[in-house]
Design a protein around this motif. Structure first.
Motif, PDB file in Angstrom:
ATOM      1  N   ASN A 110      11.774  14.136 -25.543  1.00 10.19           N
ATOM      2  CA  ASN A 110      11.893  12.203 -25.749  1.00 10.19           C
ATOM      3  C   ASN A 110      10.836  11.714 -26.319  1.00 10.19           C
ATOM      4  O   ASN A 110      10.668  11.016 -27.343  1.00 10.19           O
ATOM      5  CB  ASN A 110      12.757  11.944 -24.722  1.00 10.19           C
ATOM      6  N   THR A 111       9.576  11.915 -25.559  1.00  6.62           N
ATOM      7  CA  THR A 111       8.508  11.193 -25.776  1.00  6.62           C
ATOM      8  C   THR A 111       7.990  11.711 -27.282  1.00  6.62           C
ATOM      9  O   THR A 111       7.507  10.733 -27.909  1.00  6.62           O
ATOM     10  CB  THR A 111       7.345  11.471 -24.725  1.00  6.62           C
TER      11      THR A 111
ATOM     12  N   SER B 127      14.446  29.571 -20.399  1.00  5.53           N
ATOM     13  CA  SER B 127      15.554  29.547 -19.334  1.00  5.53           C
ATOM     14  C   SER B 127      16.560  28.645 -19.524  1.00  5.53           C
ATOM     15  O   SER B 127      17.790  28.652 -18.886  1.00  5.53           O
ATOM     16  CB  SER B 127      15.081  29.344 -17.916  1.00  5.53           C
ATOM     17  N   GLY B 128      16.515  27.657 -20.701  1.00  3.62           N
ATOM     18  CA  GLY B 128      17.414  26.706 -21.084  1.00  3.62           C
ATOM     19  C   GLY B 128      17.282  26.470 -22.405  1.00  3.62           C
ATOM     20  O   GLY B 128      16.578  26.629 -23.258  1.00  3.62           O
ATOM     21  N   ILE B 129      18.176  25.071 -22.534  1.00  5.23           N
ATOM     22  CA  ILE B 129      17.927  24.374 -23.899  1.00  5.23           C
ATOM     23  C   ILE B 129      17.475  22.943 -23.577  1.00  5.23           C
ATOM     24  O   ILE B 129      18.091  22.085 -22.860  1.00  5.23           O
ATOM     25  CB  ILE B 129      19.558  24.574 -24.526  1.00  5.23           C
ATOM     26  N   PHE B 130      16.473  22.740 -24.164  1.00  4.81           N
ATOM     27  CA  PHE B 130      15.725  21.437 -23.927  1.00  4.81           C
ATOM     28  C   PHE B 130      15.441  20.726 -25.374  1.00  4.81           C
ATOM     29  O   PHE B 130      14.615  21.410 -26.109  1.00  4.81           O
ATOM     30  CB  PHE B 130      14.356  21.550 -23.231  1.00  4.81           C
ATOM     31  N   PHE B 131      16.017  19.804 -25.955  1.00  4.81           N
ATOM     32  CA  PHE B 131      15.887  19.192 -27.215  1.00  4.81           C
ATOM     33  C   PHE B 131      16.474  17.683 -27.233  1.00  4.81           C
ATOM     34  O   PHE B 131      16.869  17.221 -26.231  1.00  4.81           O
ATOM     35  CB  PHE B 131      16.933  19.857 -28.119  1.00  4.81           C
ATOM     36  N   SER B 132      15.654  17.070 -28.008  1.00  6.98           N
ATOM     37  CA  SER B 132      16.010  15.656 -28.393  1.00  6.98           C
ATOM     38  C   SER B 132      16.141  15.526 -29.679  1.00  6.98           C
ATOM     39  O   SER B 132      15.989  16.175 -30.695  1.00  6.98           O
ATOM     40  CB  SER B 132      14.730  14.660 -28.050  1.00  6.98           C
ATOM     41  N   VAL B 133      17.133  14.557 -30.058  1.00  8.01           N
ATOM     42  CA  VAL B 133      17.657  14.223 -31.501  1.00  8.01           C
ATOM     43  C   VAL B 133      17.211  12.638 -31.722  1.00  8.01           C
ATOM     44  O   VAL B 133      17.365  11.873 -30.948  1.00  8.01           O
ATOM     45  CB  VAL B 133      19.200  14.460 -31.847  1.00  8.01           C
ATOM     46  N   LEU B 134      16.939  12.429 -33.087  1.00  7.45           N
ATOM     47  CA  LEU B 134      16.763  11.042 -33.367  1.00  7.45           C
ATOM     48  C   LEU B 134      17.851  10.295 -34.195  1.00  7.45           C
ATOM     49  O   LEU B 134      18.234  10.968 -35.062  1.00  7.45           O
ATOM     50  CB  LEU B 134      15.423  11.060 -34.303  1.00  7.45           C
ATOM     51  N   LEU B 135      18.562   9.364 -33.666  1.00 11.06           N
ATOM     52  CA  LEU B 135      19.650   8.598 -34.448  1.00 11.06           C
ATOM     53  C   LEU B 135      19.325   7.387 -34.646  1.00 11.06           C
ATOM     54  O   LEU B 135      18.540   6.504 -34.109  1.00 11.06           O
ATOM     55  CB  LEU B 135      20.772   8.787 -33.295  1.00 11.06           C
ATOM     56  N   ARG B 136      19.742   6.915 -35.800  1.00 11.92           N
ATOM     57  CA  ARG B 136      19.599   5.572 -36.202  1.00 11.92           C
ATOM     58  C   ARG B 136      20.902   5.049 -36.740  1.00 11.92           C
ATOM     59  O   ARG B 136      21.402   5.019 -37.719  1.00 11.92           O
ATOM     60  CB  ARG B 136      18.557   5.458 -37.680  1.00 11.92           C
TER      61      ARG B 136
END
Length: 290
Positions: free
Chosen positions: A53-54, A92-101
């Motif tokens: 996220n950062t 070990s997992g799914i770690f993600f962020s997406v950018l939305l406008r």
């Protein structure tokens, strides 16, 4: 199938030799997700970072386009709501962020639906790809059933990134074993007997589901009724119908039954005196079943 991956410099080969947890293949993910006219415009996979996220918020401030996706194999300073920190073993997992406008067609007061929308998208994507019944604890926890008990397997964090952007992060425990759980009450898809633990399959399913729900919601001007988001969230929300304790800002508490999610995405708690109180921020504790 994941693509061949050369161990990056500076890391011992053993770090990348766990065949049960192969690395993600970014080229294959891009081929399957970045399509003409689609929402997703870029997808990057990094070995490790403090917080996706950062990092993505910094890209948003620099003018990154909507639809940017940032995935981390390992997140060392992941953040949840109320700035809580958590981490998990690499891959070990799914770690993600997406950018939305969402743009001017979605009023600012409806942006609070984005973490709830993401919860619906993740749950519906996992139902198809992992065969796991995932329920939602208001506002942003993903629950699975392990040995007959509800366990938190993931969470969602949405943050404003400038005047017109929102970064939404998702963390989901996929292959964590019981001895790797951060707390005994946590869960994972593996412990919930998922039919697939292939992270590429799961990530594609979740992002395609998110693209679909976000499209419906934005086309409806962010209206949770017209997009059917409100009713779908309510149907999958484990908090509704439960007796809860809301731990509110300022040290206040509210105890009662969670009876609805209102048009602003707030949890409505009915206290024993019959009063109804919308809760927009705070911790919700499930006291007991209905």
């Amino acid at each position: 199938m994941t693509e061949p991956h050369n161990p990056p410099g500076g890391h011992p080969a053993g770090r990348w030799s766990d065949l049960e947890r192969p690395p993600l293949g970014p080229r294959a993910l891009r081929r399957g997700l970045i399509l003409p006219g689609g929402l997703w415009t870029s997808l990057d996979v990094v070995e490790a970072t403090g917080s996706t996220n950062t990092d993505l918020a910094a890209r948003a401030a620099a003018g990154a386009a909507e639809g940017a996706v940032l995935v981390a194999e390992e997140q060392t300073a992941g953040r949840g709501r109320l700035d809580r920190r958590w981490s998990a073993p690499a891959r070990s997992g799914i770690f993600f962020s997406v950018l939305l406008r969402p743009g001017p067609g979605v009023p600012a007061e409806r942006l609070g639906w984005l973490p709830l929308l993401t919860g619906v998208a993740v749950a519906t994507g996992l139902a198809r790809a992992a065969g796991v019944d995932t329920s939602l604890k208001w506002p942003n926890d993903l629950l699975v059933t392990v040995d007959g008990e509800e366990r938190k397997a993931g969470g969602i964090l949405a943050e404003r990134a400038g005047a017109d952007a929102v970064v939404v992060g998702v963390g989901l425990n996929v292959s964590l074993r019981a001895d790797e759980l951060p707390v005994p009450t946590a869960g994972s898809l593996a412990l919930a007997n998922a039919v697939s633990l292939d992270r590429e399959t799961l990530l594609r399913a979740v992002l395609r589901s998110l693209e679909r729900w976000y499209g419906l919601w934005r086309e409806a001007g962010g209206d949770p009724v017209a997009s059917r988001l409100q009713e779908t969230y309510a149907a999958g929300c484990a908090t509704l119908g439960r007796r809860v304790r809301a731990e509110l800002p300022g040290g206040r508490e509210l105890v009662g039954e969670a009876v609805a999610v209102d048009g602003d995405g707030r949890l409505v708690v009915e206290t024993d005196d019959g009063g109804r109180h919308p809760v927009g921020a705070g911790d919700i504790v499930h006291v007991r079943g209905a």
